[in-house]
Design a protein around this motif. Structure first.
Motif, PDB file in Angstrom:
ATOM      1  N   ASP A  10      -0.660   2.226   4.853  1.00 15.72           N
ATOM      2  CA  ASP A  10      -1.334   2.558   6.152  1.00 15.72           C
ATOM      3  C   ASP A  10      -2.732   2.030   5.838  1.00 15.72           C
ATOM      4  N   ASP A  11      -3.491   2.030   4.677  1.00 16.71           N
ATOM      5  CA  ASP A  11      -4.809   1.617   4.303  1.00 16.71           C
ATOM      6  C   ASP A  11      -4.758  -0.058   4.531  1.00 16.71           C
ATOM      7  N   ARG A  12      -3.642  -0.698   3.977  1.00 10.00           N
ATOM      8  CA  ARG A  12      -3.615  -2.000   3.994  1.00 10.00           C
ATOM      9  C   ARG A  12      -3.478  -2.502   5.378  1.00 10.00           C
ATOM     10  N   GLU A  18      -8.072  -4.552  11.469  1.00 11.29           N
ATOM     11  CA  GLU A  18      -9.486  -4.382  11.618  1.00 11.29           C
ATOM     12  C   GLU A  18     -10.267  -5.760  11.620  1.00 11.29           C
ATOM     13  N   ALA A  19      -9.602  -6.431  10.651  1.00 13.08           N
ATOM     14  CA  ALA A  19     -10.146  -7.894  10.367  1.00 13.08           C
ATOM     15  C   ALA A  19      -9.737  -8.794  11.661  1.00 13.08           C
ATOM     16  N   VAL A  20      -8.519  -8.467  12.011  1.00  4.82           N
ATOM     17  CA  VAL A  20      -8.199  -9.500  13.076  1.00  4.82           C
ATOM     18  C   VAL A  20      -8.963  -9.153  14.497  1.00  4.82           C
ATOM     19  N   ALA A  28      -5.255 -10.635   3.139  1.00  4.36           N
ATOM     20  CA  ALA A  28      -5.133  -9.342   2.465  1.00  4.36           C
ATOM     21  C   ALA A  28      -4.236  -9.622   1.263  1.00  4.36           C
ATOM     22  N   PRO A  29      -5.078  -9.571  -0.122  1.00  4.35           N
ATOM     23  CA  PRO A  29      -4.211  -9.476  -1.164  1.00  4.35           C
ATOM     24  C   PRO A  29      -3.458  -8.669  -1.578  1.00  4.35           C
ATOM     25  N   GLU A  92      10.126  -3.574   6.942  1.00  6.31           N
ATOM     26  CA  GLU A  92       9.412  -2.305   6.966  1.00  6.31           C
ATOM     27  C   GLU A  92       8.096  -2.530   7.168  1.00  6.31           C
ATOM     28  N   ALA A  93       7.521  -3.472   6.121  1.00 11.77           N
ATOM     29  CA  ALA A  93       6.137  -3.868   6.008  1.00 11.77           C
ATOM     30  C   ALA A  93       5.582  -4.446   7.413  1.00 11.77           C
TER      31      ALA A  93
END
Ligand code: OGA
Ligand code: MN
Length: 207
Positions: A10-12, A18-20, A28-29, A92-93
């Motif tokens: 959820d955090d990733r 937010e960045a987009v 996002a590494p 899923e991701a």
């Protein structure tokens, strides 16, 4: 069955959204876990070994052309993950990302279309934008890198061109996710010295 609640995921996902929202793109590494990355890499390499990757085209329908000097990757489109555990965790991701974009930014992302891509040494993709001339359904471009270690002298950078600002260069390190608004950024893949593997795709709105 409901997927277990994954707070780290959820955090990733929230950081990407937010960045987009803030600047149109996200890098996002470690977006994907090492196990899924290794599984997807093995899959891409076995597609290559079995001769199942095909030269990518530019454009589509009657306008489609193949020009390795412009676009040198070889690809295979993703299908339904079925019971494949590795492709299911990719799915899923991506689904978590899609739902978060729709919830937070009301983007109305409807589906994902994507492919494995392999750039052999020397292959690249000249500066372009990810939109077909006759179809604006692709809203968000997403690239997930599947390489292990990768250093600057291996080449293969993704160069994202920003208006009135310096370009952003991204090393295609396994697990890194790049997402950007498809109509906003010209970008290119600089030739690599090693085989360069990724899953690349687009979230589309309903046509
Ligand atoms: C593409 C693309 C970028 C990358 O396939 O359209 O721009 O880093 N890929 O692989
Ligand atoms: Mn592109």
């Amino acid at each position: 069955m409901l997927a277990a609640h994954d707070g780290a995921r959820d955090d990733r996902v929230a950081v990407v959204v937010e960045a987009v929202d803030a600047r149109g793109y996200a890098v996002a590494p470690r977006f994907l876990d090492a196990r899924t990355v290794a599984g997807l890499r093995a899959r891409a390499l076995s597609l290559e070994a079995d001769g199942l990757l095909a030269p990518a085209g530019i454009g589509r329908g009657p306008q489609r052309i193949e020009r390795a000097a412009i676009r040198g990757d070889r690809i295979r489109w993703l299908g339904d993950p079925g019971n494949d555990a590795v492709e299911k965790s990719l799915h899923e991701a991506l689904e978590a990302l899609r739902l978060a974009f729709n919830r937070e930014l009301a983007l109305g992302l409807f589906e994902f279309e994507g492919h494995y891509a392999l750039y052999a040494p020397g292959a690249g993709y000249a500066r372009h934008r990810d939109r077909f001339h006759d179809d604006d359904a692709r809203l968000l471009s997403v690239v997930l890198y599947l390489n292990g270690r990768w250093r600057a002298h291996d080449g293969g950078l993704l160069r994202l061109h920003r208006e009135n600002d310096r370009a952003v260069d991204v090393l295609p390190i396994g697990g890194t996710l790049v997402a950007f608004l498809a109509d906003r950024f010209e970008h290119e893949v600089l030739p690599a010295r090693r085989s360069r593997l990724s899953v690349t795709g687009w979230f589309r709105r309903r046509a």
